[in-house]
Scaffold this motif. Structure first.
Motif, mmCIF file in Angstrom:
data_model
loop_
_atom_site.group_PDB
_atom_site.id
_atom_site.type_symbol
_atom_site.label_atom_id
_atom_site.label_comp_id
_atom_site.label_asym_id
_atom_site.label_seq_id
_atom_site.Cartn_x
_atom_site.Cartn_y
_atom_site.Cartn_z
ATOM 1 N N GLY A 238 42.197 44.257 46.060
ATOM 2 C CA GLY A 238 42.861 44.046 47.106
ATOM 3 C C GLY A 238 42.587 43.407 48.541
ATOM 4 N N ALA A 239 42.828 43.074 49.091
ATOM 5 C CA ALA A 239 42.505 42.612 50.205
ATOM 6 C C ALA A 239 42.290 44.029 51.320
ATOM 7 C CB ALA A 239 43.698 41.900 50.953
ATOM 8 N N THR A 240 42.991 44.333 51.227
ATOM 9 C CA THR A 240 42.733 46.289 51.536
ATOM 10 C C THR A 240 42.993 47.529 50.506
ATOM 11 O OG1 THR A 240 44.724 46.348 51.676
ATOM 12 C CG2 THR A 240 44.052 45.984 53.478
ATOM 13 N N ASP A 241 42.472 47.018 49.203
ATOM 14 C CA ASP A 241 42.299 47.860 48.621
ATOM 15 C C ASP A 241 41.005 47.836 47.497
ATOM 16 O OD1 ASP A 241 42.473 49.535 45.841
ATOM 17 O OD2 ASP A 241 44.353 49.249 45.984
ATOM 18 N N TYR A 242 40.167 49.060 48.217
ATOM 19 C CA TYR A 242 39.345 49.153 47.602
ATOM 20 C C TYR A 242 38.808 49.718 46.544
ATOM 21 C CZ TYR A 242 38.526 46.726 51.871
ATOM 22 O OH TYR A 242 39.223 45.908 53.427
ATOM 23 N N ALA A 243 39.236 49.792 45.503
ATOM 24 C CA ALA A 243 39.371 50.078 44.510
ATOM 25 C C ALA A 243 38.026 49.554 43.512
ATOM 26 C CB ALA A 243 40.449 50.716 43.425
ATOM 27 N N SER A 244 38.484 49.258 43.212
ATOM 28 C CA SER A 244 37.126 47.764 42.323
ATOM 29 C C SER A 244 37.115 46.722 42.679
ATOM 30 C CB SER A 244 37.595 48.642 41.020
ATOM 31 O OG SER A 244 39.051 47.557 40.664
ATOM 32 N N GLY A 245 35.818 45.943 42.796
ATOM 33 C CA GLY A 245 35.521 44.700 42.431
ATOM 34 C C GLY A 245 34.307 44.175 42.571
ATOM 35 N N LEU A 246 33.736 42.953 43.071
ATOM 36 C CA LEU A 246 32.645 42.777 41.794
ATOM 37 C C LEU A 246 30.838 42.570 43.615
ATOM 38 C CD1 LEU A 246 33.208 38.853 40.137
ATOM 39 C CD2 LEU A 246 33.043 41.026 39.267
ATOM 40 N N LEU A 247 29.824 43.283 43.220
ATOM 41 C CA LEU A 247 28.987 42.745 44.435
ATOM 42 C C LEU A 247 27.624 41.904 43.933
ATOM 43 C CD1 LEU A 247 26.060 45.038 42.810
ATOM 44 C CD2 LEU A 247 27.882 46.563 42.750
ATOM 45 N N MET A 248 27.399 41.908 44.297
ATOM 46 C CA MET A 248 26.162 40.889 43.767
ATOM 47 C C MET A 248 24.770 41.305 44.365
ATOM 48 S SD MET A 248 25.050 36.823 45.427
ATOM 49 C CE MET A 248 23.618 36.183 44.289
ATOM 50 N N ASP A 249 23.550 41.684 43.561
ATOM 51 C CA ASP A 249 22.553 42.414 43.728
ATOM 52 C C ASP A 249 21.538 41.914 44.367
ATOM 53 O OD1 ASP A 249 19.911 43.645 43.688
ATOM 54 O OD2 ASP A 249 20.673 44.280 41.491
ATOM 55 N N MET B 279 41.651 35.663 42.110
ATOM 56 C CA MET B 279 39.973 35.090 41.939
ATOM 57 C C MET B 279 39.828 35.047 40.722
ATOM 58 S SD MET B 279 38.067 33.776 44.780
ATOM 59 C CE MET B 279 36.505 33.349 44.120
ATOM 60 N N LEU B 280 38.640 35.051 39.820
ATOM 61 C CA LEU B 280 38.555 34.708 38.405
ATOM 62 C C LEU B 280 38.186 36.416 38.358
ATOM 63 C CD1 LEU B 280 38.398 33.811 35.399
ATOM 64 C CD2 LEU B 280 35.603 33.285 36.581
ATOM 65 N N GLY B 281 38.824 37.165 37.008
ATOM 66 C CA GLY B 281 38.771 39.070 36.710
ATOM 67 C C GLY B 281 40.180 39.171 37.794
ATOM 68 N N ASN B 282 41.360 38.276 38.736
ATOM 69 C CA ASN B 282 41.920 39.554 39.039
ATOM 70 C C ASN B 282 41.292 39.677 40.550
ATOM 71 O OD1 ASN B 282 44.480 38.393 37.889
ATOM 72 N ND2 ASN B 282 43.710 40.063 35.824
ATOM 73 N N HIS B 283 39.911 39.314 41.051
ATOM 74 C CA HIS B 283 39.837 39.992 42.256
ATOM 75 C C HIS B 283 40.069 39.377 43.662
ATOM 76 C CE1 HIS B 283 36.888 42.904 39.962
ATOM 77 N NE2 HIS B 283 37.293 41.030 39.165
#
Length: 215
Positions: free
Chosen positions: A134-145, A89-93
């Motif tokens: 990553g698929a199993t790495d939840y160190a960072s990411g995107l959220l929707m408010d 995904m855009l931003g390497n997510h």
């Protein structure tokens, strides 16, 4: 004589437009993947059913925005069991599965209840993660408010940064760049072992095999 049905409320009309925009953007992304990056297309999970989405919202205790539900209807995360080549995904997510969303949400909400505060929140009830490192790495990411519709970047160190005005904008930006790579002012779409990888990659080995997509 034709009879008009019940008038659609402004809120319902807005949600319907948002759902259609997300579905259209995702269709563009998925079509590009199937044509140019089949290895990535293969890891896309099928969309979730209305029953699955309703059950997930109930279990989480949060009503997801129309845009997010529209994405889940089209794709409910990735099927890979490792973090290799899934962050397309855009931003390497990486798109999160329901179980990953549930884990991240509950972990951060527990931290909010124990040590967080309203002025500098660790997590808010309306924040729903949908992308991770990553698929199993939840160190960072995107959220929707769910209250504002905005998309934020998050990481385990407490960073919460505004990223996109909406999920629609995020997906449309990704689709636009895939279709016209020159639009990207940052990382570029490229192909690595038949999959979509935004780059150039940091790893020398990956960089040696990565091919920037320019068509």
């Amino acid at each position: 004589m034709f009879e008009r049905g019940p008038r659609q409320s402004a809120g319902s009309a807005t949600e319907a437009i948002a759902e259609r925009q997300v579905a259209d953007a995702w269709q563009r992304i998925e079509s590009w993947l199937r044509q140019h990056a089949p290895a990535t297309a293969e890891i896309l999970r099928p969309g979730a059913s209305e029953e699955e989405i309703a059950a997930f919202q109930q279990a989480l205790g949060v009503r997801a925005p129309a845009e997010l539900k529209a994405l889940w209807r089209r794709c409910a995360g990735v099927s890979a069991e490792t973090d290799d080549d899934v962050s397309f995904m855009l931003g390497n997510h990486a798109l999160m599965r329901f179980e990953g969303i549930d884990w991240v949400y509950r972990q951060y909400m527990a931290s909010q209840r124990s040590v967080g505060n309203d002025e500098f929140p660790i997590w808010r009830p309306a924040w729903i993660p949908f992308c991770s490192y990553g698929a199993t790495d939840y160190a960072s990411g995107l959220l929707m408010d769910a209250e504002t519709g905005r998309v934020q970047y998050w990481n385990r160190y407490g960073e919460r940064t505004p990223a996109f005005e909406s999920l629609t904008v995020y997906l449309e930006d990704m689709a636009d760049i895939l279709e016209a790579p020159a639009l990207s002012g940052g990382t570029k779409p490229g192909l690595l072992h038949g999959g979509l990888v935004w780059g150039p990659p940091v790893s020398p080995d990956e960089a040696a095999h990565w091919v920037e997509f320019t068509d």
